[in-house]
Design an enzyme around this catalytic site. Structure first.
Site, mmCIF file in Angstrom:
data_model
loop_
_atom_site.group_PDB
_atom_site.id
_atom_site.type_symbol
_atom_site.label_atom_id
_atom_site.label_comp_id
_atom_site.label_asym_id
_atom_site.label_seq_id
_atom_site.Cartn_x
_atom_site.Cartn_y
_atom_site.Cartn_z
ATOM 1 N N GLY A 44 0.857 -5.022 0.840
ATOM 2 C CA GLY A 44 -0.440 -4.857 -0.003
ATOM 3 C C GLY A 44 -0.135 -5.618 -1.118
ATOM 4 O O GLY A 44 -0.821 -6.208 -2.089
ATOM 5 N N GLU B 74 -0.410 -9.137 -0.648
ATOM 6 C CA GLU B 74 -1.839 -9.548 -0.315
ATOM 7 C C GLU B 74 -2.533 -9.557 -1.764
ATOM 8 O O GLU B 74 -3.569 -10.070 -1.730
ATOM 9 C CB GLU B 74 -2.531 -8.493 0.646
ATOM 10 C CG GLU B 74 -1.867 -8.710 2.007
ATOM 11 C CD GLU B 74 -2.314 -7.559 3.214
ATOM 12 O OE1 GLU B 74 -1.901 -6.421 2.732
ATOM 13 O OE2 GLU B 74 -2.674 -7.522 4.099
ATOM 14 N N GLU C 6 4.715 -4.896 7.235
ATOM 15 C CA GLU C 6 3.930 -3.907 7.764
ATOM 16 C C GLU C 6 4.498 -3.486 9.228
ATOM 17 O O GLU C 6 4.414 -2.417 9.524
ATOM 18 C CB GLU C 6 2.327 -4.056 8.093
ATOM 19 C CG GLU C 6 1.596 -4.024 6.569
ATOM 20 C CD GLU C 6 1.684 -5.228 5.698
ATOM 21 O OE1 GLU C 6 2.745 -6.176 5.889
ATOM 22 O OE2 GLU C 6 0.883 -5.411 4.755
ATOM 23 N N ALA D 209 0.753 -1.185 0.122
ATOM 24 C CA ALA D 209 0.126 0.173 0.112
ATOM 25 C C ALA D 209 0.926 1.258 -0.141
ATOM 26 O O ALA D 209 2.158 1.211 0.437
ATOM 27 C CB ALA D 209 -0.845 -0.146 1.184
#
Ligand code: HXC
Length: 257
Positions: free
Chosen positions: A108, A111, A131, A65
């Site tokens: 992300g 993911e 993260e 992200a």
């Protein structure tokens, strides 16, 4: 094109999505996420598309992200905005998605790969959920899908330490379907997707849905779902055609244009 941060291309019955935000290693900002989900939905709505390939660059599938976009946000802001909610639409596409991963697939990015049905990895791929090093935890499925893929102990080590793993370790752990030399990644992904797209589309949908049931339900419920879906394939002309073609020693014609 209607998109700025991705490239899309239809080749035969395969829809290709290429993340194209190289200056940020394909970090998933709001716009990039929206474009990916929107392109995925458009392919999903098109009966002439039987499979989707999603890929990044040689250096990064996606480095997570967008940290810079999130840095100054607070709890209420994140809670009310729910910025990653749209990903549930991507993971619910009925069309199978092949992730072709080279370079970084972190946070992300890892993911996103795990929302796909098949993960092909270049030997240059690196996977991880770093993260924790940023003072947050995975928020797009990492704590749920990673343990299902690699087992709880390896997942816990990755999520709690932020360590990344190379393609070989990821394959051993069960996170990737197959590792291929980097220069063959896109051709392998396209070939895999073309194979899927050559099958009966409703049967492919049913197979994907049954595989998803394996992730989301207990065994007894999943087996019930499978039995229903399997039996339902016998209502299709494609079942008749597929089995007759075998018997007649010819290729099946599933009626693709
Ligand atoms: C925003 C990013 C980014 C990211 C890289 N960039 N990753 N920008 N968000 N996730 C930017 C860098 O700031 C830099 O921009 C440019 O991309 C190139 O990156 P470099 O760091 O210079 O490249 P390199 O030295 O090769 O290192 C590659 C890397 C590193 C190891 C992948 O970029 C890295 O650690 N990135 C962050 C990985 C990460 O923590 N991902 C998880 C994000 S959190 P400039 O402008 O400086 O040149 C997440 C949460 C999910 O995904 C949901 C819950 C919150």
């Amino acid at each position: 094109s209607e998109y700025e941060l991705i490239l899309t291309e239809t080749r035969g019955r395969v829809g290709h999505i290429t993340l194209n935000r190289p200056e940020a290693l394909n970090a998933l900002n709001r716009q990039l996420m929206r474009e990916i989900v929107s392109a995925g939905r458009a392919y999903d709505a098109d009966p002439d598309i039987g499979a989707i390939v999603i890929t990044g660059s040689a250096k990064a599938f996606a480095a997570g992200a967008d940290i810079k976009e999130m840095a100054e946000r607070d709890y209420v802001d994140m809670y009310l905005d729910d910025p990653f909610a749209e990903w549930s639409e991507f993971s619910r596409l009925r069309t199978p998605v092949v992730a072709a991963v080279a370079g970084f697939a972190l946070g992300g990015g890892c993911e996103l790969a795990m929302m796909c049905d098949i993960i092909l990895a270049a030997d240059t791929a690196r996977f991880g959920q770093p993260e924790i090093k940023l003072g947050v935890i995975p928020g797009m499925g990492g704590t749920q899908r990673l343990p299902r893929a690699v087992g709880r102990y390896k997942a816990a080590e990755l999520v709690l330490t932020g360590r990344t793993m190379d393609a070989e370790e990821a394959e051993r752990a069960g996170l990737v379907s197959r590792v291929v030399p980097a220069d063959e990644l896109l051709a392998e992904a396209a070939a895999t997707a073309e194979t899927i797209a050559s099958m009966s589309l409703p049967v492919v949908y049913a197979a994907k849905e049954a595989l998803q049931a394996a992730e989301e339900t207990v065994l007894a419920e999943g087996l019930r779902f499978e039995k229903q879906a399997f039996t339902a394939t016998f209502a299709l002309d494609d079942q008749t055609e597929g089995m007759r073609a075998f018997r007649d020693k010819r290729s099946p014609d599933f009626g693709h244009r």
